[in-house]
Motif scaffolding. Structure first.
Motif, PDB file in Angstrom:
ATOM      1  N   ALA A 150      22.530 -28.779   7.816  1.00 21.58           N
ATOM      2  CA  ALA A 150      22.138 -29.184   9.164  1.00 21.58           C
ATOM      3  C   ALA A 150      20.618 -29.189   9.299  1.00 21.58           C
ATOM      4  O   ALA A 150      20.036 -30.111   9.898  1.00 21.58           O
ATOM      5  CB  ALA A 150      22.757 -28.241  10.193  1.00 21.58           C
ATOM      6  N   LEU A 151      19.960 -28.175   8.739  1.00 15.98           N
ATOM      7  CA  LEU A 151      18.499 -28.133   8.776  1.00 15.98           C
ATOM      8  C   LEU A 151      17.898 -29.296   7.988  1.00 15.98           C
ATOM      9  O   LEU A 151      16.914 -29.910   8.416  1.00 15.98           O
ATOM     10  CB  LEU A 151      17.996 -26.807   8.195  1.00 15.98           C
ATOM     11  N   PHE A 152      18.497 -29.610   6.846  1.00 20.47           N
ATOM     12  CA  PHE A 152      18.041 -30.742   6.040  1.00 20.47           C
ATOM     13  C   PHE A 152      18.150 -32.046   6.835  1.00 20.47           C
ATOM     14  O   PHE A 152      17.184 -32.824   6.920  1.00 20.47           O
ATOM     15  CB  PHE A 152      18.873 -30.835   4.762  1.00 20.47           C
ATOM     16  N   ALA A 153      19.302 -32.290   7.437  1.00 15.21           N
ATOM     17  CA  ALA A 153      19.523 -33.533   8.188  1.00 15.21           C
ATOM     18  C   ALA A 153      18.589 -33.617   9.395  1.00 15.21           C
ATOM     19  O   ALA A 153      18.032 -34.687   9.680  1.00 15.21           O
ATOM     20  CB  ALA A 153      20.983 -33.601   8.642  1.00 15.21           C
ATOM     21  N   ALA A 154      18.398 -32.490  10.078  1.00 17.31           N
ATOM     22  CA  ALA A 154      17.554 -32.490  11.271  1.00 17.31           C
ATOM     23  C   ALA A 154      16.097 -32.785  10.909  1.00 17.31           C
ATOM     24  O   ALA A 154      15.443 -33.618  11.554  1.00 17.31           O
ATOM     25  CB  ALA A 154      17.662 -31.145  11.983  1.00 17.31           C
TER      26      ALA A 154
END
Length: 251
Positions: free
Chosen positions: A37-41
């Motif tokens: 999720a952090l990567f995508a955000a």
């Protein structure tokens, strides 16, 4: 005994910051949903922020136009806010990394460690070699050489534009020493009828002022920094071997 944190140089890499390469750090398992999720955000934020920051330089991309667009462009405020959000998420990622290392080791990854070397910050301060006993001399040499070369480039960048605006209308072929700048300061208006503009062929106010006033200083600064490049790259294998031995001894 605490393990050496080779992954810190990943977090200080600009490439890793933009692409969120800490996603690929391994602690013995697959990335969690939070990691993904952090990567995508962050990648999503960068997809919007980077074009906004470079918007004003989209038709004429150069270092000068890009820098102006980033710091004083049409959308620099919005882009800056987005990057601040990204930096906050990056800090969360680093905190998670620190907490995970307390429970289990972060497996050394040669490819990721090599990519981390493609970084201006890591290169200038030799962060991948910091704390390695066998690399103390080369680490000190790299830092000193880069600081000297970087200082020359920074001073040149800060002073070149004002001096070019003040003295750039002088024809280079008629300037042998500083004493030859004896006809006054160039006007702001290139088509001005100021007295200095009538001093042909020694001056020419109708053409764009010369950009190569500090060409020699820039050349010296780049030459000094380039001296450190082979040392920086050739010590990569030694750094990698140290981290492998140290992590193996501490586990």
């Amino acid at each position: 005994m605490a393990q050496p944190d080779w992954a810190q140089s990943v977090f200080t890499s600009e490439v890793a910051f933009l692409l969120h390469l800490p996603l690929f750090l391994s602690y013995g398992g697959s990335p969690s949903r939070t990691d993904c999720a952090l990567f995508a955000a962050r990648v999503g934020v960068h997809t919007i922020a980077v074009p906004l920051l470079l918007w004003d330089a989209r038709h004429n991309m150069s270092f000068a136009t890009a820098a102006t667009s980033v710091f004083a462009g049409t959308y620099s405020h919005i882009g800056g806010i987005l990057l601040a959000v990204s930096a906050a998420l990056y800090a969360v990622t680093y905190i998670m990394h620190v907490l995970r290392r307390r429970a289990r080791p972060c497996v050394i990854q040669p490819v990721l460690f090599g990519i981390a070397h493609l970084s201006v910050i890591n290169f200038l301060l030799d962060l991948p070699g910091r704390g390695i006993p066998s690399q103390r001399r080369s680490h000190l040499l790299l830092v000193v050489v880069n600081l000297v070369g970087g200082l020359i480039l920074v001073v040149t960048a800060v002073t070149a534009t004002p001096l070019r605006n003040a003295w750039g209308c002088y024809a280079p072929e008629y300037v042998q020493t500083v004493k030859d700048y004896n006809r006054g300061i160039c006007p702001d208006d290139h088509s001005s009828s100021a007295n200095i503009c009538t001093e042909r062929p020694y001056t020419n106010c109708e053409e764009e002022f010369q950009d190569d006033i500090f060409a020699r200083e820039i050349h010296y600064g780049l030459q000094i920094c380039s001296f450190a490049v082979p040392i920086y790259l050739l010590t990569l294998s030694t750094k990698l071997a140290f981290y492998k031995r140290k992590i193996k001894a501490d586990t």
